[in-house]
Design a protein around this motif. Structure first.
Motif, PDB file in Angstrom:
ATOM      1  N   UNK A 159       0.840  -1.197   0.000  1.00  0.00           N
ATOM      2  CA  UNK A 159       0.000   0.000   0.000  1.00  0.00           C
ATOM      3  C   UNK A 159       0.876   1.248   0.000  1.00  0.00           C
ATOM      4  N   UNK A 160       1.932   1.235   0.818  1.00  0.00           N
ATOM      5  CA  UNK A 160       2.818   2.396   0.877  1.00  0.00           C
ATOM      6  C   UNK A 160       3.530   2.598  -0.461  1.00  0.00           C
ATOM      7  N   UNK A 161       3.921   1.470  -1.091  1.00  0.00           N
ATOM      8  CA  UNK A 161       4.581   1.585  -2.404  1.00  0.00           C
ATOM      9  C   UNK A 161       3.631   2.139  -3.441  1.00  0.00           C
ATOM     10  N   UNK A 162       2.377   1.714  -3.376  1.00  0.00           N
ATOM     11  CA  UNK A 162       1.437   2.229  -4.377  1.00  0.00           C
ATOM     12  C   UNK A 162       1.241   3.736  -4.176  1.00  0.00           C
ATOM     13  N   UNK A 163       1.104   4.155  -2.927  1.00  0.00           N
ATOM     14  CA  UNK A 163       0.948   5.595  -2.655  1.00  0.00           C
ATOM     15  C   UNK A 163       2.102   6.356  -3.291  1.00  0.00           C
ATOM     16  N   UNK A 164       3.306   5.831  -3.109  1.00  0.00           N
ATOM     17  CA  UNK A 164       4.496   6.508  -3.626  1.00  0.00           C
ATOM     18  C   UNK A 164       4.565   6.457  -5.152  1.00  0.00           C
ATOM     19  N   UNK A 165       4.480   5.236  -5.709  1.00  0.00           N
ATOM     20  CA  UNK A 165       4.726   5.077  -7.146  1.00  0.00           C
ATOM     21  C   UNK A 165       3.565   5.572  -8.013  1.00  0.00           C
ATOM     22  N   UNK A 166       2.336   5.438  -7.519  1.00  0.00           N
ATOM     23  CA  UNK A 166       1.202   5.861  -8.346  1.00  0.00           C
ATOM     24  C   UNK A 166       0.871   7.335  -8.111  1.00  0.00           C
ATOM     25  N   UNK A 167       1.533   7.958  -7.153  1.00  0.00           N
ATOM     26  CA  UNK A 167       1.300   9.380  -6.926  1.00  0.00           C
ATOM     27  C   UNK A 167      -0.036   9.681  -6.258  1.00  0.00           C
ATOM     28  N   UNK A 168      -0.416   8.860  -5.274  1.00  0.00           N
ATOM     29  CA  UNK A 168      -1.625   9.166  -4.500  1.00  0.00           C
ATOM     30  C   UNK A 168      -1.307  10.383  -3.644  1.00  0.00           C
ATOM     31  N   UNK A 169      -2.085  11.456  -3.784  1.00  0.00           N
ATOM     32  CA  UNK A 169      -1.692  12.701  -3.125  1.00  0.00           C
ATOM     33  C   UNK A 169      -1.962  12.678  -1.628  1.00  0.00           C
ATOM     34  N   UNK A 170      -1.304  13.589  -0.966  1.00  0.00           N
ATOM     35  CA  UNK A 170      -1.386  13.715   0.465  1.00  0.00           C
ATOM     36  C   UNK A 170      -2.112  15.025   0.723  1.00  0.00           C
ATOM     37  N   UNK A 171      -3.447  14.953   0.607  1.00  0.00           N
ATOM     38  CA  UNK A 171      -4.168  16.218   0.688  1.00  0.00           C
ATOM     39  C   UNK A 171      -5.659  15.971   0.923  1.00  0.00           C
TER      40      UNK A 171
END
Lengths: 414, 118
Positions: A159-171
């Motif tokens: 899940x953390x890798x997907x957030x990073x690699x797919x560009x899931x925003x932090x907002x």
């Protein structure tokens, strides 16, 4: 308070805030979590000797920030993909945002929406929320969801890798996306709660985490009604936990629970929140909370405002049509207008066939027949419910009721 | 004529490869890319992140549905593509949802590997 206890308490209360602040600074879950762990390790070493800092959270964030910068320096010396350098420059700029109360809370809100992003699988959303916002260890989460530890660890890493690699925003989502995204957040919180609510006590920690998260979202988004409704719903259910199982772990039905064991403070807060939600623009959670409040505030089952509950189920059905809600409505109608009225609603439901294999439909029918003292069809309905039920506690309950019905039948035959 | 060359393969194959073999493969890809650049065949190309980083966007009853994974149904076939620049996944999925056929088909949003600076 001994320093060890202080750190434990700060960990429980501040972990999510600290990690949120660090993710904001470094843009990486991995770096943030590692640095936060190291900062707490440093606290365990230093606070007993040097005393607890005046502002433990600020101390931990500052310490973690240094640890993360050190780690990035070490990394950029070994790797030359340029990435860590860039993060380093960002993090070394004089803190762009002071760690004041509102910035810290904004960061937590952003983090919830990132963890509950629809581009992550639901089970990953749940695990990531518990790990990142509640500070539960991977081991604790694995145990709570009966998943092997390596499976849970892998779920979190992916899940953390997907957030990073797919560009899931932090907002926090834009206003037009907020209702839909908020729904996803509330679903994750409610799932955590229900996972903890099923068993006889071992799930209490999950329920408490869910209530903490619900409180957080309700406080951070005061303009939204449904977070308040969900918080109310969870509090009202949780208030009954001491009365739901007997000493042997057997389930006790709502109407037979000892209401002295219910938690008055939770009921009071839940009912107050439910009422305020109902006066605004209530959604499904708020309406369910209002129903739970009517149960919780009644002196006993007979004094319950059943007509009002049946009416609220009508409202709920207009929001989301579901045969399970219809089933609950039929049970309320039976209490308000008599068992025959309830039975004919159950007949309609059964004829439609949506709930053909749903054990609670058979159990509800059996219960109404039992109240009408129609023992033969009641026994038959209990047998059908038993054949469809998997949960051990529910099976024991149904078997007990079946035995009662059968003994009434035999008694009469003699 | 222009042609799209779609590269299929088991995603695990790269991970299972010894480092020396993987770096040889990378070099071969580099040499191949260079050769088609030199003779003018090259129009563009990218390495994709694996399907575990994919997100599927559909629009049903006017509502955007975003899910994890490459869940195109087997009766759906690749029919076209857009290469876009977007600030983050939310912007990318918002754009994907505006593709007219998202109303009955699926749009798979797959991040592209960032290239090391030349």
């Amino acid at each position: 308070m001994p320093p060890g206890r202080v750190i434990e308490q700060v960990y429980r209360e501040e972990w999510g805030r600290i990690v949120a602040a660090l993710i904001r600074l470094f843009g990486s879950f991995e770096i943030a979590e590692e640095a936060a762990q190291e900062a707490f390790t440093a606290a365990v070493e230093q606070w007993p000797r040097q005393g607890t800092p005046e502002n433990p959270r600020a101390w931990l964030i500052a310490t973690a920030r240094h640890k993360a910068i050190d780690a990035l320096r070490r990394r950029s010396r070994w790797e030359d993909d340029g990435d860590p350098e860039e993060k380093l420059v960002l993090a070394e700029q004089p803190a762009r945002e002071p760690f004041d109360e509102s910035a810290v809370e904004d960061n937590r809100l952003r983090l919830i929406f990132t963890c509950c992003h629809p581009a992550l699988r639901l089970e990953a959303q749940v695990a990531l929320t518990l790990r990142t916002l509640c500070g539960m260890t991977t081991e604790q989460i694995a145990k709570a969801f009966l998943v092997p530890l390596p499976t849970m660890a892998q779920r979190l890493v992916r899940a953390q890798q997907k957030i990073h690699d797919a560009g899931i925003p932090y907002r926090t989502p834009a206003a037009e996306d907020l209702p839909e995204r908020l729904e996803a957040v509330l679903l994750v919180i409610y799932l955590v709660f229900n996972e903890g609510y099923g068993g006889a006590g071992e799930g209490r920690a999950l329920c408490e985490e869910a209530i903490r998260l619900g409180r957080l979202v309700a406080e951070l988004l005061p303009g939204q009604v449904e977070p308040r409704g969900l918080l109310a719903l969870m509090l009202l259910h949780h208030a009954r936990r001491a009365a739901r199982f007997d000493a042997l772990g057997e389930m006790i039905l709502l109407e037979e629970q000892d209401r002295e064991l219910w938690n008055g403070a939770e009921i009071e807060e839940g009912a107050r929140l439910a009422e305020s939600a109902l006066r605004s623009a209530p959604g499904p959670y708020s309406v369910q909370a209002a129903i739970a409040a009517l149960h919780a505030l009644a002196r006993d089952a007979r004094a319950t405002d059943w007509p009002q509950i049946a009416a609220l189920y009508d409202v709920l059905l207009r929001m989301q049509s579901s045969p399970v809600i219809e089933l609950n409505r039929a049970a309320a109608v039976a209490m308000a207008q008599g068992c025959e009225a309830g039975l004919s609603l159950l007949d309609e439901l059964e004829d439609r066939g949506d709930l053909r294999d749903y054990p609670l439909l058979k159990a509800a029918r059996a219960d109404l027949l039992r109240r009408l003292e129609r023992w033969e069809p009641a026994a038959e309905a209990y047998r059908r419910a038993l054949a469809l039920t998997a949960s051990a506690a529910e099976r024991r309950f149904l078997a007990k009721r079946l035995a009662e019905a059968e003994s009434m039948l035999n008694g009469r035959a003699r | 004529m222009q042609y799209l060359l779609l590269i299929y393969g088991a995603e695990g194959a790269w991970d299972g490869m010894p480092v020396s073999e993987a770096s040889k493969m990378t070099q071969e890809f580099g040499a191949f890319t260079q050769s088609i650049m030199d003779n003018g065949n090259y129009k563009g190309g990218n390495r994709l992140h694996p399907t575990s980083k994919a997100t599927t966007v559909r629009v049903r009853d006017g509502k955007r549905v975003v899910t994890d994974g490459p869940f195109a149904e087997t009766k759906e076939q690749l029919g076209g593509y857009y290469l876009i620049e977007a600030a983050d996944l939310d912007e990318a999925t918002a754009i994907a949802a505006r593709i007219p056929s998202a109303r009955f088909g699926s749009i798979e949003v797959r991040p592209i590997f960032e290239r090391p600076p030349a």
